[in-house]
Design a protein around this motif. Structure first.
Motif, PDB file in Angstrom:
ATOM      1  N   GLY A 296       0.813  -1.211   0.000  1.00  0.00           N
ATOM      2  CA  GLY A 296       0.000   0.000   0.000  1.00  0.00           C
ATOM      3  C   GLY A 296       0.845   1.259   0.000  1.00  0.00           C
ATOM      4  O   GLY A 296       1.971   1.276  -0.494  1.00  0.00           O
ATOM      5  N   THR A 297       0.306   2.325   0.574  1.00  0.00           N
ATOM      6  CA  THR A 297       0.997   3.608   0.610  1.00  0.00           C
ATOM      7  C   THR A 297       1.163   4.077   2.059  1.00  0.00           C
ATOM      8  O   THR A 297       0.317   3.798   2.914  1.00  0.00           O
ATOM      9  CB  THR A 297       0.226   4.678  -0.180  1.00  0.00           C
ATOM     10  N   PRO A 298       2.256   4.785   2.362  1.00  0.00           N
ATOM     11  CA  PRO A 298       2.476   5.232   3.747  1.00  0.00           C
ATOM     12  C   PRO A 298       1.467   6.296   4.167  1.00  0.00           C
ATOM     13  O   PRO A 298       1.004   7.097   3.354  1.00  0.00           O
ATOM     14  CB  PRO A 298       3.907   5.767   3.704  1.00  0.00           C
ATOM     15  N   VAL A 299       1.160   6.302   5.457  1.00  0.00           N
ATOM     16  CA  VAL A 299       0.234   7.277   6.028  1.00  0.00           C
ATOM     17  C   VAL A 299       0.852   7.820   7.313  1.00  0.00           C
ATOM     18  O   VAL A 299       1.330   7.039   8.156  1.00  0.00           O
ATOM     19  CB  VAL A 299      -1.138   6.640   6.351  1.00  0.00           C
ATOM     20  N   ALA A 300       0.844   9.137   7.477  1.00  0.00           N
ATOM     21  CA  ALA A 300       1.343   9.736   8.708  1.00  0.00           C
ATOM     22  C   ALA A 300       0.392   9.413   9.854  1.00  0.00           C
ATOM     23  O   ALA A 300      -0.826   9.298   9.653  1.00  0.00           O
ATOM     24  CB  ALA A 300       1.476  11.243   8.550  1.00  0.00           C
ATOM     25  N   ARG A 301       0.941   9.300  11.037  1.00  0.00           N
ATOM     26  CA  ARG A 301       0.098   8.988  12.192  1.00  0.00           C
ATOM     27  C   ARG A 301      -0.999  10.034  12.382  1.00  0.00           C
ATOM     28  O   ARG A 301      -2.128   9.718  12.761  1.00  0.00           O
ATOM     29  CB  ARG A 301       0.963   8.875  13.445  1.00  0.00           C
ATOM     30  N   SER A 302      -0.683  11.275  12.095  1.00  0.00           N
ATOM     31  CA  SER A 302      -1.646  12.358  12.266  1.00  0.00           C
ATOM     32  C   SER A 302      -2.785  12.298  11.241  1.00  0.00           C
ATOM     33  O   SER A 302      -3.792  12.996  11.406  1.00  0.00           O
ATOM     34  CB  SER A 302      -0.933  13.710  12.169  1.00  0.00           C
ATOM     35  N   GLU A 303      -2.609  11.474  10.202  1.00  0.00           N
ATOM     36  CA  GLU A 303      -3.625  11.403   9.151  1.00  0.00           C
ATOM     37  C   GLU A 303      -4.313  10.040   9.110  1.00  0.00           C
ATOM     38  O   GLU A 303      -4.938   9.676   8.110  1.00  0.00           O
ATOM     39  CB  GLU A 303      -2.980  11.687   7.797  1.00  0.00           C
ATOM     40  N   LEU A 304      -4.215   9.287  10.189  1.00  0.00           N
ATOM     41  CA  LEU A 304      -4.829   7.955  10.224  1.00  0.00           C
ATOM     42  C   LEU A 304      -6.342   8.031  10.029  1.00  0.00           C
ATOM     43  O   LEU A 304      -7.011   8.919  10.574  1.00  0.00           O
ATOM     44  CB  LEU A 304      -4.525   7.271  11.559  1.00  0.00           C
ATOM     45  N   GLN A 305      -6.854   7.069   9.253  1.00  0.00           N
ATOM     46  CA  GLN A 305      -8.291   6.921   9.055  1.00  0.00           C
ATOM     47  C   GLN A 305      -8.674   5.482   9.364  1.00  0.00           C
ATOM     48  O   GLN A 305      -7.849   4.566   9.229  1.00  0.00           O
ATOM     49  CB  GLN A 305      -8.672   7.255   7.608  1.00  0.00           C
ATOM     50  N   SER A 350       4.720   2.705  12.163  1.00  0.00           N
ATOM     51  CA  SER A 350       4.300   3.342  10.918  1.00  0.00           C
ATOM     52  C   SER A 350       2.885   2.889  10.604  1.00  0.00           C
ATOM     53  O   SER A 350       2.291   2.078  11.315  1.00  0.00           O
ATOM     54  CB  SER A 350       5.253   2.964   9.768  1.00  0.00           C
ATOM     55  N   ALA A 351       2.367   3.423   9.489  1.00  0.00           N
ATOM     56  CA  ALA A 351       1.018   3.047   9.052  1.00  0.00           C
ATOM     57  C   ALA A 351       0.983   2.999   7.536  1.00  0.00           C
ATOM     58  O   ALA A 351       1.749   3.697   6.851  1.00  0.00           O
ATOM     59  CB  ALA A 351      -0.019   4.029   9.596  1.00  0.00           C
ATOM     60  N   ARG A 352       0.079   2.195   7.023  1.00  0.00           N
ATOM     61  CA  ARG A 352      -0.094   2.055   5.567  1.00  0.00           C
ATOM     62  C   ARG A 352      -1.578   2.084   5.242  1.00  0.00           C
ATOM     63  O   ARG A 352      -2.426   1.727   6.063  1.00  0.00           O
ATOM     64  CB  ARG A 352       0.499   0.727   5.060  1.00  0.00           C
ATOM     65  N   ARG A 353      -1.878   2.547   4.044  1.00  0.00           N
ATOM     66  CA  ARG A 353      -3.260   2.541   3.556  1.00  0.00           C
ATOM     67  C   ARG A 353      -3.343   1.618   2.347  1.00  0.00           C
ATOM     68  O   ARG A 353      -2.660   1.826   1.345  1.00  0.00           O
ATOM     69  CB  ARG A 353      -3.705   3.953   3.206  1.00  0.00           C
ATOM     70  N   TYR A 354      -4.187   0.595   2.455  1.00  0.00           N
ATOM     71  CA  TYR A 354      -4.321  -0.393   1.375  1.00  0.00           C
ATOM     72  C   TYR A 354      -5.497  -0.038   0.455  1.00  0.00           C
ATOM     73  O   TYR A 354      -5.571  -0.461  -0.657  1.00  0.00           O
ATOM     74  CB  TYR A 354      -4.563  -1.781   1.946  1.00  0.00           C
TER      75      TYR A 354
END
Length: 354
Positions: A296-305, A350-354
């Motif tokens: 997927g693509t990286p996501v900042a912690r402040s922008e988590l959904q 970290s976080a990812r958006r799939y």
């Protein structure tokens, strides 16, 4: 991680088993060396904390073992492909050699004739003919034989060249196959070692868990939902998408047990739950947490959904699915069923958006 209630004293048996388990497993992850003094747990919450630490180390080994197995599977696939190419190139070489053998008798006869001085040219026909007709017959026959010989020699040359090329390809394929086999065997040894390490670690975790009282096990397991969490309201407010649909699927597994290496449908490890949840919405996600960290693509912690994949620890040995409001659904650790918990209870990576 769920909150733990403190008891005044932990039974001596619990302290002994958990401490021994900690000593055995400390070498599997960052932490005190075996030579460092390790304080015995003196309360139930201390024993549970040690149990959780052992479980995390075992989880890290589980993810490492799964990654090693996938690496082995990939190497074995390369080996099978190399073996198949070797078999195909060997068959081509055998066929080419058979074709050469078809023309070999003709080449041998021509060589023998030349060696013994057989006369097959036009001057010999002129000198040996008794009449013009006999001369024409001999020259006509020599033309036919010469053309056939030339055709046979050309075909022999082509076949010999093809055989040489096929044998070269077969030798190269054999070298590739041998290298693939050697690589696969080296990886197999690494997989076996990691599996042995994981078996030892999980055995210690199970023994430590078995020494806990029923009350301590209940404290360890905690509540499947944090106070005030409303699953129905959350689901009703989700914006449709692959991530939110995977989150919804994961929430249906709350209460299922954590099992090392499990991918569902009713027992999971951390990455197995993530993989299973996204599979329910038609998405193929890698198996291990470290692989999922690159999907997927990286996501900042402040922008988590809600529906984003959240990863934890420096070695990325844990993973869950973000549920909004600082919460995630995850397969936590041995003795703790799939639950919704705050992400702040685990070191965020970290976080990812799939």
């Amino acid at each position: 991680m769920t909150a733990h209630h403190r008891n005044p004293r932990v039974p001596r048996a619990v302290a002994g088993v958990v401490s021994a388990a900690f000593l055995v497993c400390a070498s599997y992850a960052a932490g005190p060396s075996l030579a460092d003094p390790v304080a015995l747990p003196t309360t139930a919450s201390d024993a549970i904390a040690r149990m959780v630490d052992l479980s995390r180390q075992a989880e890290a080994l589980n993810q490492s073992s799964l990654a090693a197995q996938q690496d082995l599977d990939a190497k074995l696939a390369v080996q099978r492909d190399a073996d198949a190419k070797l078999a195909a190139s060997t068959a081509v070489a055998d066929a080419a050699r058979a074709e050469v053998r078809k023309f070999q008798p003709m080449i041998d006869r021509t060589a023998v004739a030349a060696y013994t001085g057989a006369r097959t040219d036009r001057m010999f026909a002129v000198l040996s003919s008794d009449s013009p007709q006999q001369l024409l017959d001999k020259m006509s026959l020599l033309d036919v034989l010469g053309q056939r010989t030339a055709d046979d020699v050309r075909q022999f040359t082509r076949s010999a060249d093809a055989a040489t090329a096929a044998e070269t390809a077969a030798r190269a394929a054999a070298d590739t196959a041998r290298a693939a086999t050697a690589t696969a065997e080296a990886v197999r040894a690494d997989v076996d070692r990691k599996r042995d390490d994981l078996t030892a670690a999980t055995t210690q975790v199970v023994e430590a868990w078995g020494a806990l009282s029923a009350s301590d096990r209940s404290t360890l397991a905690g509540s499947p939902f944090p106070p005030g969490f409303d699953r129905d309201s959350l689901l009703a407010g989700l914006v449709p998408g692959s991530g939110t649909s995977a989150l919804a699927a994961a929430l249906t597994r709350v209460g299922d047990p954590y099992v090392w290496g499990a991918t569902g449908p009713d027992r999971f490890d951390c990455s197995g739950l993530v993989q299973w949840a996204f599979k329910q919405v038609g998405m193929t996600v890698p198996r291990t947490s470290s692989q999922q960290a690159n999907f997927g693509t990286p996501v900042a912690r402040s922008e988590l959904q809600p529906g984003d994949v959240v990863l934890f620890y420096p070695e990325i040995s844990h993973v869950g699915i973000y549920a909004g409001n600082g919460l995630m659904v995850h397969a936590s650790t041995f003795g703790v069923p799939v639950a919704v918990a705050p992400i702040d209870t685990t070191p965020f990576h970290s976080a990812r958006r799939y």
